[in-house]
Design a protein around this motif. Structure first.
Motif, PDB file in Angstrom:
ATOM      1  N   SER A  19     -75.027  -1.011  16.138  1.00 37.34           N
ATOM      2  CA  SER A  19     -75.012  -0.783  17.575  1.00 37.34           C
ATOM      3  C   SER A  19     -76.227   0.051  17.942  1.00 37.34           C
ATOM      4  CB  SER A  19     -73.731  -0.027  17.946  1.00 37.34           C
ATOM      5  OG  SER A  19     -73.742   0.304  19.304  1.00 37.34           O
ATOM      6  N   VAL A  20     -76.866  -0.299  19.052  1.00 38.45           N
ATOM      7  CA  VAL A  20     -78.048   0.431  19.490  1.00 38.45           C
ATOM      8  C   VAL A  20     -77.773   0.975  20.882  1.00 38.45           C
ATOM      9  CG1 VAL A  20     -80.501   0.267  20.038  1.00 38.45           C
ATOM     10  CG2 VAL A  20     -79.555  -1.069  18.143  1.00 38.45           C
ATOM     11  N   ARG A  21     -77.966   2.278  21.031  1.00 36.84           N
ATOM     12  CA  ARG A  21     -77.807   2.913  22.334  1.00 36.84           C
ATOM     13  C   ARG A  21     -79.054   3.731  22.621  1.00 36.84           C
ATOM     14  NH1 ARG A  21     -72.384   4.784  20.269  1.00 36.84           N
ATOM     15  NH2 ARG A  21     -71.100   2.962  20.599  1.00 36.84           N
ATOM     16  N   GLY A  22     -79.518   3.637  23.816  1.00 37.19           N
ATOM     17  CA  GLY A  22     -80.707   4.390  24.192  1.00 37.19           C
ATOM     18  C   GLY A  22     -80.381   5.837  24.498  1.00 37.19           C
ATOM     19  N   THR A  23     -81.171   6.740  23.951  1.00 35.12           N
ATOM     20  CA  THR A  23     -81.042   8.164  24.226  1.00 35.12           C
ATOM     21  C   THR A  23     -82.444   8.700  24.471  1.00 35.12           C
ATOM     22  OG1 THR A  23     -79.151   8.323  22.736  1.00 35.12           O
ATOM     23  CG2 THR A  23     -80.226  10.375  23.331  1.00 35.12           C
ATOM     24  N   LEU A  24     -82.625   9.341  25.596  1.00 39.00           N
ATOM     25  CA  LEU A  24     -83.937   9.877  25.928  1.00 39.00           C
ATOM     26  C   LEU A  24     -84.236  11.093  25.046  1.00 39.00           C
ATOM     27  CD1 LEU A  24     -86.389   9.643  27.720  1.00 39.00           C
ATOM     28  CD2 LEU A  24     -85.229  11.084  29.392  1.00 39.00           C
ATOM     29  N   ARG A  25     -85.311  10.994  24.291  1.00 34.14           N
ATOM     30  CA  ARG A  25     -85.724  12.081  23.404  1.00 34.14           C
ATOM     31  C   ARG A  25     -87.217  12.319  23.576  1.00 34.14           C
ATOM     32  NH1 ARG A  25     -81.945  12.764  19.013  1.00 34.14           N
ATOM     33  NH2 ARG A  25     -80.379  11.138  19.095  1.00 34.14           N
ATOM     34  N   ARG A  32     -84.192   7.076  11.704  1.00 35.96           N
ATOM     35  CA  ARG A  32     -83.082   6.243  12.156  1.00 35.96           C
ATOM     36  C   ARG A  32     -83.565   4.824  12.469  1.00 35.96           C
ATOM     37  NH1 ARG A  32     -78.875   8.610  16.295  1.00 35.96           N
ATOM     38  NH2 ARG A  32     -78.458   9.766  14.411  1.00 35.96           N
ATOM     39  N   ILE A  33     -84.710   4.716  13.102  1.00 43.18           N
ATOM     40  CA  ILE A  33     -85.272   3.397  13.408  1.00 43.18           C
ATOM     41  C   ILE A  33     -85.567   2.642  12.108  1.00 43.18           C
ATOM     42  CG2 ILE A  33     -87.261   2.195  14.393  1.00 43.18           C
ATOM     43  CD1 ILE A  33     -87.377   4.490  16.484  1.00 43.18           C
ATOM     44  N   ALA A  34     -86.151   3.328  11.138  1.00 42.35           N
ATOM     45  CA  ALA A  34     -86.479   2.691   9.853  1.00 42.35           C
ATOM     46  C   ALA A  34     -85.216   2.223   9.134  1.00 42.35           C
ATOM     47  CB  ALA A  34     -87.265   3.655   8.973  1.00 42.35           C
ATOM     48  N   ARG A  35     -84.170   3.057   9.133  1.00 36.84           N
ATOM     49  CA  ARG A  35     -82.912   2.659   8.485  1.00 36.84           C
ATOM     50  C   ARG A  35     -82.307   1.440   9.168  1.00 36.84           C
ATOM     51  NH1 ARG A  35     -81.791   8.261   8.583  1.00 36.84           N
ATOM     52  NH2 ARG A  35     -80.284   7.892  10.228  1.00 36.84           N
ATOM     53  N   SER A  36     -82.372   1.403  10.493  1.00 31.72           N
ATOM     54  CA  SER A  36     -81.824   0.267  11.231  1.00 31.72           C
ATOM     55  C   SER A  36     -82.590  -1.013  10.925  1.00 31.72           C
ATOM     56  CB  SER A  36     -81.867   0.537  12.737  1.00 31.72           C
ATOM     57  OG  SER A  36     -81.065   1.641  13.054  1.00 31.72           O
ATOM     58  N   LEU A  37     -83.910  -0.931  10.913  1.00 33.37           N
ATOM     59  CA  LEU A  37     -84.718  -2.113  10.602  1.00 33.37           C
ATOM     60  C   LEU A  37     -84.478  -2.590   9.173  1.00 33.37           C
ATOM     61  CD1 LEU A  37     -88.094  -1.289  12.370  1.00 33.37           C
ATOM     62  CD2 LEU A  37     -86.392  -2.992  13.028  1.00 33.37           C
ATOM     63  N   ALA A  38     -84.346  -1.652   8.248  1.00 31.48           N
ATOM     64  CA  ALA A  38     -84.073  -2.019   6.856  1.00 31.48           C
ATOM     65  C   ALA A  38     -82.709  -2.703   6.747  1.00 31.48           C
ATOM     66  CB  ALA A  38     -84.127  -0.788   5.962  1.00 31.48           C
ATOM     67  N   ALA A  39     -81.712  -2.184   7.435  1.00 28.36           N
ATOM     68  CA  ALA A  39     -80.374  -2.786   7.402  1.00 28.36           C
ATOM     69  C   ALA A  39     -80.402  -4.195   7.991  1.00 28.36           C
ATOM     70  CB  ALA A  39     -79.378  -1.914   8.159  1.00 28.36           C
ATOM     71  N   LEU A  40     -81.138  -4.380   9.075  1.00 28.61           N
ATOM     72  CA  LEU A  40     -81.258  -5.712   9.665  1.00 28.61           C
ATOM     73  C   LEU A  40     -81.950  -6.682   8.713  1.00 28.61           C
ATOM     74  CD1 LEU A  40     -82.209  -4.790  13.323  1.00 28.61           C
ATOM     75  CD2 LEU A  40     -80.121  -5.938  12.570  1.00 28.61           C
ATOM     76  N   ALA A  41     -83.019  -6.233   8.060  1.00 30.93           N
ATOM     77  CA  ALA A  41     -83.750  -7.092   7.127  1.00 30.93           C
ATOM     78  C   ALA A  41     -82.881  -7.468   5.930  1.00 30.93           C
ATOM     79  CB  ALA A  41     -85.023  -6.383   6.657  1.00 30.93           C
ATOM     80  N   ILE A  42     -82.114  -6.522   5.420  1.00 30.60           N
ATOM     81  CA  ILE A  42     -81.227  -6.796   4.285  1.00 30.60           C
ATOM     82  C   ILE A  42     -80.144  -7.791   4.691  1.00 30.60           C
ATOM     83  CG2 ILE A  42     -79.453  -5.769   2.798  1.00 30.60           C
ATOM     84  CD1 ILE A  42     -81.285  -3.251   2.737  1.00 30.60           C
TER      85      ILE A  42
END
Length: 61
Positions: A19-25, A32-42
C-alpha cells in the motif's frame, strides 16, 4: 523504526499486498522507497518464473 536486522521469515500462503500513501516530508524516505521497489521487483520476478514453469510443465493425464 528499530535498527535490528530482519531475519528471513517463512513465506505465507497468501501473496503480500503493498500500500502506498502520500505523506508530506521535507526529504523522501529513500530506504522505504528502495524496499518497496525491491519488493515489487521480487514479486514480478516470482510471477514471471511461475508462468514460465507453467509453460514448461508437461500436461498431466
Amino acid at each position: 523504526m528499530s535498527n535490528k536486522k530482519r531475519t528471513p521469515s517463512k513465506r505465507t500462503a497468501s501473496p503480500r499486498r503493498l500500500s502506498v500513501r502520500g505523506t508530506l516530508r521535507r526529504e523522501p524516505d529513500l530506504n522505504r522507497i528502495a524496499r518497496s521497489l525491491a519488493a515489487l521487483a521480487i514479486a514480478q520476478a516470482e510471477k514471471e518464473a511461475e508462468a514460465e514453469r507453467q509453460r514448461e510443465e508437461p500436461p498431466r493425464d
